[in-house]
Design an enzyme around this catalytic site. Structure first.
Site, PDB file in Angstrom:
ATOM      1  N   ASN A   1      41.963  15.084  49.839  1.00  0.00           N
ATOM      2  CA  ASN A   1      42.171  15.474  51.237  1.00  0.00           C
ATOM      3  C   ASN A   1      41.842  16.955  51.385  1.00  0.00           C
ATOM      4  O   ASN A   1      42.614  17.814  50.971  1.00  0.00           O
ATOM      5  CB  ASN A   1      43.625  15.190  51.644  1.00  0.00           C
ATOM      6  CG  ASN A   1      43.920  15.628  53.072  1.00  0.00           C
ATOM      7  OD1 ASN A   1      43.018  15.862  53.867  1.00  0.00           O
ATOM      8  ND2 ASN A   1      45.203  15.736  53.398  1.00  0.00           N
ATOM      9  N   TRP A   2      40.691  17.243  51.973  1.00  0.00           N
ATOM     10  CA  TRP A   2      40.268  18.640  52.124  1.00  0.00           C
ATOM     11  C   TRP A   2      41.079  19.378  53.185  1.00  0.00           C
ATOM     12  O   TRP A   2      41.040  20.593  53.253  1.00  0.00           O
ATOM     13  CB  TRP A   2      38.790  18.696  52.511  1.00  0.00           C
ATOM     14  CG  TRP A   2      37.839  18.327  51.419  1.00  0.00           C
ATOM     15  CD1 TRP A   2      38.141  17.739  50.213  1.00  0.00           C
ATOM     16  CD2 TRP A   2      36.420  18.510  51.428  1.00  0.00           C
ATOM     17  NE1 TRP A   2      36.999  17.544  49.478  1.00  0.00           N
ATOM     18  CE2 TRP A   2      35.923  18.001  50.195  1.00  0.00           C
ATOM     19  CE3 TRP A   2      35.516  19.042  52.336  1.00  0.00           C
ATOM     20  CZ2 TRP A   2      34.570  18.026  49.879  1.00  0.00           C
ATOM     21  CZ3 TRP A   2      34.165  19.053  52.027  1.00  0.00           C
ATOM     22  CH2 TRP A   2      33.696  18.555  50.806  1.00  0.00           C
ATOM     23  N   LYS A   3      41.755  18.639  54.048  1.00  0.00           N
ATOM     24  CA  LYS A   3      42.471  19.229  55.187  1.00  0.00           C
ATOM     25  C   LYS A   3      41.476  20.048  56.024  1.00  0.00           C
ATOM     26  O   LYS A   3      40.316  19.663  56.151  1.00  0.00           O
ATOM     27  CB  LYS A   3      43.673  20.036  54.692  1.00  0.00           C
ATOM     28  CG  LYS A   3      44.574  19.203  53.777  1.00  0.00           C
ATOM     29  CD  LYS A   3      45.865  19.877  53.420  1.00  0.00           C
ATOM     30  CE  LYS A   3      46.667  18.972  52.494  1.00  0.00           C
ATOM     31  NZ  LYS A   3      47.998  19.538  52.178  1.00  0.00           N
TER      32      LYS A   3
ATOM     33  N   HIS B   1      49.983  11.691  57.625  1.00  0.00           N
ATOM     34  CA  HIS B   1      50.241  12.793  56.693  1.00  0.00           C
ATOM     35  C   HIS B   1      51.343  13.670  57.274  1.00  0.00           C
ATOM     36  O   HIS B   1      51.470  13.826  58.495  1.00  0.00           O
ATOM     37  CB  HIS B   1      48.958  13.604  56.488  1.00  0.00           C
ATOM     38  CG  HIS B   1      49.049  14.577  55.353  1.00  0.00           C
ATOM     39  ND1 HIS B   1      49.712  15.784  55.467  1.00  0.00           N
ATOM     40  CD2 HIS B   1      48.565  14.531  54.083  1.00  0.00           C
ATOM     41  CE1 HIS B   1      49.628  16.426  54.315  1.00  0.00           C
ATOM     42  NE2 HIS B   1      48.945  15.687  53.460  1.00  0.00           N
TER      43      HIS B   1
ATOM     44  N   GLU C   1      51.654  16.711  57.599  1.00  0.00           N
ATOM     45  CA  GLU C   1      51.184  17.791  58.472  1.00  0.00           C
ATOM     46  C   GLU C   1      50.843  17.270  59.861  1.00  0.00           C
ATOM     47  O   GLU C   1      51.008  17.983  60.854  1.00  0.00           O
ATOM     48  CB  GLU C   1      49.975  18.478  57.815  1.00  0.00           C
ATOM     49  CG  GLU C   1      50.387  19.252  56.568  1.00  0.00           C
ATOM     50  CD  GLU C   1      49.280  19.472  55.560  1.00  0.00           C
ATOM     51  OE1 GLU C   1      49.582  20.030  54.493  1.00  0.00           O
ATOM     52  OE2 GLU C   1      48.119  19.087  55.833  1.00  0.00           O
TER      53      GLU C   1
ATOM     54  N   GLU D   1      54.321  11.414  49.352  1.00  0.00           N
ATOM     55  CA  GLU D   1      54.115  12.862  49.267  1.00  0.00           C
ATOM     56  C   GLU D   1      55.412  13.587  49.614  1.00  0.00           C
ATOM     57  O   GLU D   1      55.749  13.729  50.796  1.00  0.00           O
ATOM     58  CB  GLU D   1      53.019  13.299  50.233  1.00  0.00           C
ATOM     59  CG  GLU D   1      51.638  12.811  49.879  1.00  0.00           C
ATOM     60  CD  GLU D   1      50.559  13.658  50.529  1.00  0.00           C
ATOM     61  OE1 GLU D   1      49.691  14.153  49.813  1.00  0.00           O
ATOM     62  OE2 GLU D   1      50.618  13.836  51.751  1.00  0.00           O
TER      63      GLU D   1
ATOM     64  N   GLY E   1      51.233  21.683  48.572  1.00  0.00           N
ATOM     65  CA  GLY E   1      50.676  23.019  48.700  1.00  0.00           C
ATOM     66  C   GLY E   1      51.582  24.132  48.220  1.00  0.00           C
ATOM     67  O   GLY E   1      51.303  25.310  48.453  1.00  0.00           O
TER      68      GLY E   1
ATOM     69  N   SER F   1      50.735  18.663  44.950  1.00  0.00           N
ATOM     70  CA  SER F   1      50.319  19.626  43.920  1.00  0.00           C
ATOM     71  C   SER F   1      49.860  18.940  42.636  1.00  0.00           C
ATOM     72  O   SER F   1      50.136  19.408  41.531  1.00  0.00           O
ATOM     73  CB  SER F   1      51.449  20.627  43.629  1.00  0.00           C
ATOM     74  OG  SER F   1      51.744  21.395  44.784  1.00  0.00           O
TER      75      SER F   1
ATOM     76  N   GLY G   1      45.326  17.415  47.280  1.00  0.00           N
ATOM     77  CA  GLY G   1      45.047  18.440  48.273  1.00  0.00           C
ATOM     78  C   GLY G   1      44.180  19.551  47.723  1.00  0.00           C
ATOM     79  O   GLY G   1      42.968  19.436  47.615  1.00  0.00           O
ATOM     80  N   GLY G   2      44.822  20.658  47.340  1.00  0.00           N
ATOM     81  CA  GLY G   2      44.088  21.844  46.915  1.00  0.00           C
ATOM     82  C   GLY G   2      43.096  21.613  45.801  1.00  0.00           C
ATOM     83  O   GLY G   2      41.979  22.160  45.820  1.00  0.00           O
TER      84      GLY G   2
END
Length: 244
Positions: free
Chosen positions: A9-11, A89, A91, A161, A167, A206, A227-228
């Site tokens: 997931n690049w967000k 998600h 967010e 999650e 993150g 993470s 994510g990251g």
């Protein structure tokens, strides 16, 4: 046997140069052992040309079309080559006020349209510390089973999650993650035993190359929503290899 999925997931990150880097380097992943999904921002979906992985979007509208500025429909995502879409998600729930009920409706729209929703559930640190983890997750799951049949949910993927680990660099231990994944299966078994056994449940929070193998080795964890680390191609490849 449930096949492992690793979804990146690049967000709201990425660039054309990152798209090109992914397209060049991801050819080394063996999709016979792991299904790889990349979810860039919608504006980059069309930039991928015959990728060696599945494409996913980061959200979709529950509506088909109309005067809804900024929204994107399931049919549009299909035309862009998407197979998957992330739904609910944390967010999106926090930044856009998406309720459990709306998440369920969006998941239903995705499934009815032929997309595979990656449906996210998870708790805040405050919820966990207050001893409300299970009731909080149960409410998120019950909203899904109130709208979707077991047969429909068989066409979805879940992602657990913990919000406190997204993150932050803090990761649930493999034991903590396994405990929650096992609870999710136990709760879903009350709705459908076959669904509980066959549903792929990913862990997100993470996940990186250094901890992926141990997390993915847990019996109820079927891969990860990354994510990251999904923005670093070589590390993302290592995470995918850890799932093989």
């Amino acid at each position: 046997m449930r096949k492992t999925i690793v979804a990146g997931n690049w967000k709201m990150n990425g660039s054309r140069s990152l798209v090109n880097e992914f397209s060049t380097l991801m050819s080394g992943v063996d999709e016979a052992t792991v299904s790889v999904v990349v979810c860039p921002p919608a504006c980059y979906l069309a930039e991928f040309s015959s990728p060696g992985f599945a494409l996913g979007a980061q959200t979709l509208s529950e509506l088909d079309n109309g005067a809804h500025t900024g929204d994107i429909s399931a049919q549009m995502l299909l035309e862009l080559g998407c197979d998957y879409v992330i739904v609910g998600h944390s967010e999106r729930r926090e930044d856009h006020g998406e309720s459990n009920e709306l998440v369920a409706v969006k998941a239903a729209k995705a499934i009815a349209s032929g997309l595979i929703p990656i449906i996210c559930v998870g708790e805040t640190l405050e919820t966990r510390e207050a001893g409300q983890l299970k009731s909080f997750l149960a409410a998120q799951l019950d909203a899904l089973t109130a709208v979707l049949t077991a047969e429909e949910l068989q066409k979805a993927v879940l992602a657990y999650e913990p919000i406190w680990a997204i993150g932050t660099g803090v990761t649930a231990t493999p034991e903590q993650a396994q405990e929650v994944h096992a609870f999710i299966r136990e709760h879903l078994a009350e709705f459908s035993q076959s669904l509980a056994q066959s549903l792929q449940i990913l862990y997100g929070g993470s996940v990186k190359a250094s901890n992926a193998k141990e997390l993915f080795a847990q019996p109820d964890i079927d891969g990860g929503l990354i994510g990251g680390a999904s923005l670093k191609v070589e590390e993302f490849i290592q995470v995918c290899q850890a799932a093989g």
